[in-house]
Enzyme design. Structure first.
Site, PDB file in Angstrom:
ATOM      1  CB  CYS A   8      -9.506  12.266   1.068  1.00 15.62           C
ATOM      2  SG  CYS A   8      -9.814  10.496   1.097  1.00 15.62           S
ATOM      3  CB  CYS A  11     -12.897  12.335  -0.957  1.00 13.41           C
ATOM      4  SG  CYS A  11     -13.378  11.977   0.750  1.00 13.41           S
ATOM      5  CG  HIS A  50     -13.040  11.623   4.618  1.00 13.12           C
ATOM      6  ND1 HIS A  50     -12.001  11.182   3.826  1.00 13.12           N
ATOM      7  CD2 HIS A  50     -12.476  11.970   5.802  1.00 13.12           C
ATOM      8  CE1 HIS A  50     -10.872  11.275   4.503  1.00 13.12           C
ATOM      9  NE2 HIS A  50     -11.137  11.752   5.710  1.00 13.12           N
ATOM     10  CG  ASN A  89      -3.892  -2.487   6.156  1.00 11.64           C
ATOM     11  OD1 ASN A  89      -3.937  -3.589   6.703  1.00 11.64           O
ATOM     12  ND2 ASN A  89      -3.445  -2.321   4.928  1.00 11.64           N
ATOM     13  N   GLY A  95       0.141  -0.050   8.614  1.00 16.14           N
ATOM     14  CA  GLY A  95       0.250  -0.029   7.158  1.00 16.14           C
ATOM     15  C   GLY A  95      -0.821   0.784   6.457  1.00 16.14           C
ATOM     16  CB  THR A  97      -0.808   4.289   2.648  1.00 10.85           C
ATOM     17  OG1 THR A  97      -1.658   3.525   1.787  1.00 10.85           O
ATOM     18  CG2 THR A  97       0.354   3.428   3.111  1.00 10.85           C
ATOM     19  CG  HIS A 100     -12.045   7.567   2.342  1.00 10.45           C
ATOM     20  ND1 HIS A 100     -12.674   8.650   1.755  1.00 10.45           N
ATOM     21  CD2 HIS A 100     -12.972   6.556   2.327  1.00 10.45           C
ATOM     22  CE1 HIS A 100     -13.915   8.311   1.408  1.00 10.45           C
ATOM     23  NE2 HIS A 100     -14.111   7.036   1.742  1.00 10.45           N
ATOM     24  CG  HIS A 102      -9.212   1.426   2.537  1.00  8.87           C
ATOM     25  ND1 HIS A 102      -8.682   2.564   3.123  1.00  8.87           N
ATOM     26  CD2 HIS A 102      -8.196   0.547   2.423  1.00  8.87           C
ATOM     27  CE1 HIS A 102      -7.401   2.378   3.343  1.00  8.87           C
ATOM     28  NE2 HIS A 102      -7.067   1.157   2.943  1.00  8.87           N
ATOM     29  CG  HIS A 104      -6.926  -3.904   1.673  1.00 13.74           C
ATOM     30  ND1 HIS A 104      -6.052  -3.502   0.684  1.00 13.74           N
ATOM     31  CD2 HIS A 104      -6.801  -2.985   2.670  1.00 13.74           C
ATOM     32  CE1 HIS A 104      -5.434  -2.392   1.065  1.00 13.74           C
ATOM     33  NE2 HIS A 104      -5.862  -2.066   2.270  1.00 13.74           N
TER      34      HIS A 104
HETATM   35  P1  5GP Z   1      -3.920   0.982   2.925  1.00 16.48           P
HETATM   36  O1  5GP Z   1      -2.439   0.733   2.844  1.00 16.48           O
HETATM   37  O2  5GP Z   1      -4.218   2.399   3.332  1.00 16.48           O
HETATM   38  O3  5GP Z   1      -4.668  -0.032   3.740  1.00 16.48           O
HETATM   39  O4  5GP Z   1      -4.476   0.754   1.463  1.00 16.48           O
HETATM   40  C1  5GP Z   1      -4.576   1.746   0.504  1.00 16.48           C
HETATM   41  C2  5GP Z   1      -4.590   1.039  -0.823  1.00 16.48           C
HETATM   42  O5  5GP Z   1      -5.057   1.948  -1.793  1.00 16.48           O
HETATM   43  C3  5GP Z   1      -3.223   0.551  -1.280  1.00 16.48           C
HETATM   44  O6  5GP Z   1      -3.263  -0.865  -1.436  1.00 16.48           O
HETATM   45  C4  5GP Z   1      -2.991   1.280  -2.607  1.00 16.48           C
HETATM   46  O7  5GP Z   1      -2.386   0.471  -3.581  1.00 16.48           O
HETATM   47  C5  5GP Z   1      -4.406   1.690  -3.013  1.00 16.48           C
HETATM   48  N1  5GP Z   1      -4.486   2.927  -3.763  1.00 16.48           N
HETATM   49  C6  5GP Z   1      -3.882   4.106  -3.460  1.00 16.48           C
HETATM   50  N2  5GP Z   1      -4.215   5.041  -4.373  1.00 16.48           N
HETATM   51  C7  5GP Z   1      -5.065   4.440  -5.251  1.00 16.48           C
HETATM   52  C8  5GP Z   1      -5.746   4.919  -6.416  1.00 16.48           C
HETATM   53  O8  5GP Z   1      -5.666   6.078  -6.824  1.00 16.48           O
HETATM   54  N3  5GP Z   1      -6.524   4.010  -7.071  1.00 16.48           N
HETATM   55  C9  5GP Z   1      -6.665   2.730  -6.654  1.00 16.48           C
HETATM   56  N4  5GP Z   1      -7.450   1.928  -7.386  1.00 16.48           N
HETATM   57  N5  5GP Z   1      -6.029   2.254  -5.555  1.00 16.48           N
HETATM   58  C10 5GP Z   1      -5.241   3.090  -4.870  1.00 16.48           C
HETATM   59 ZN    ZN Z   2     -11.973  10.566   1.865  1.00 14.86          ZN
END
Ligand code: 5GP
Ligand code: ZN
Length: 114
Positions: A8, A11, A50, A89, A95, A97, A100, A102, A104
């Site tokens: 991950c 992680c 995680h 998300n 959406g 991706t 883990h 999180h 926004h």
């Molecule tokens: P999700 O689409 O899963 O809600 O959001 C994942 C977010 O993590 C995306 O907006 C993507 O740009 C961000 N992200 C993915 N990998 C990394 C990383 O290695 N570092 C940082 N700072 N953000 C990341």
């Molecule tokens: Zn994780």
């Protein structure tokens, strides 16, 4: 329950295997700037443990979800003028991706520090 997943990416940020500048850290949460910002302010707040998404976090560690909300609120107060979006998300179709949990923190305004 696994508290860390070796595959991950978040992680790896928690374990410092990937270097990221943190904007906040508490006992159980971390926050950093999104690598691909979609707004003037785009921060991510994560639990150090995680959990695949916010539903799992709510079920397995509700106090950490509370701590995450508190971190997000502090960041919103610091980085925005009080108008912001807090977005979880959840599921690939929505959406997500990175699996883990999180939040926004998104805002098209930056707090005027003056
Ligand atoms: P999700 O689409 O899963 O809600 O959001 C994942 C977010 O993590 C995306 O907006 C993507 O740009 C961000 N992200 C993915 N990998 C990394 C990383 O290695 N570092 C940082 N700072 N953000 C990341
Ligand atoms: Zn994780």
């Amino acid at each position: 329950m696994n508290m860390s997943d070796p595959g991950c990416i978040f992680c790896k940020i928690v374990s410092r295997d990937i270097t990221t500048e943190f904007v906040a850290e508490t006992s159980n949460t971390l926050a950093f700037r999104d690598i691909a910002p979609l707004a003037d302010v785009h921060l991510l707040v994560i639990p150090k443990q995680h959990h695949r998404d916010v539903l799992e976090l709510a079920k397995n560690a509700p106090s950490i979800l509370g701590e995450l909300m508190n971190t997000a609120a502090n960041l919103a107060n610091t980085y925005t003028n009080g108008s912001f979006k807090l977005q979880f998300n959840t599921g690939a179709e929505a959406g997500q991706t990175v699996f883990h949990a999180h939040a926004h923190v998104l805002a098209d305004n930056v707090k005027d520090a003056s």
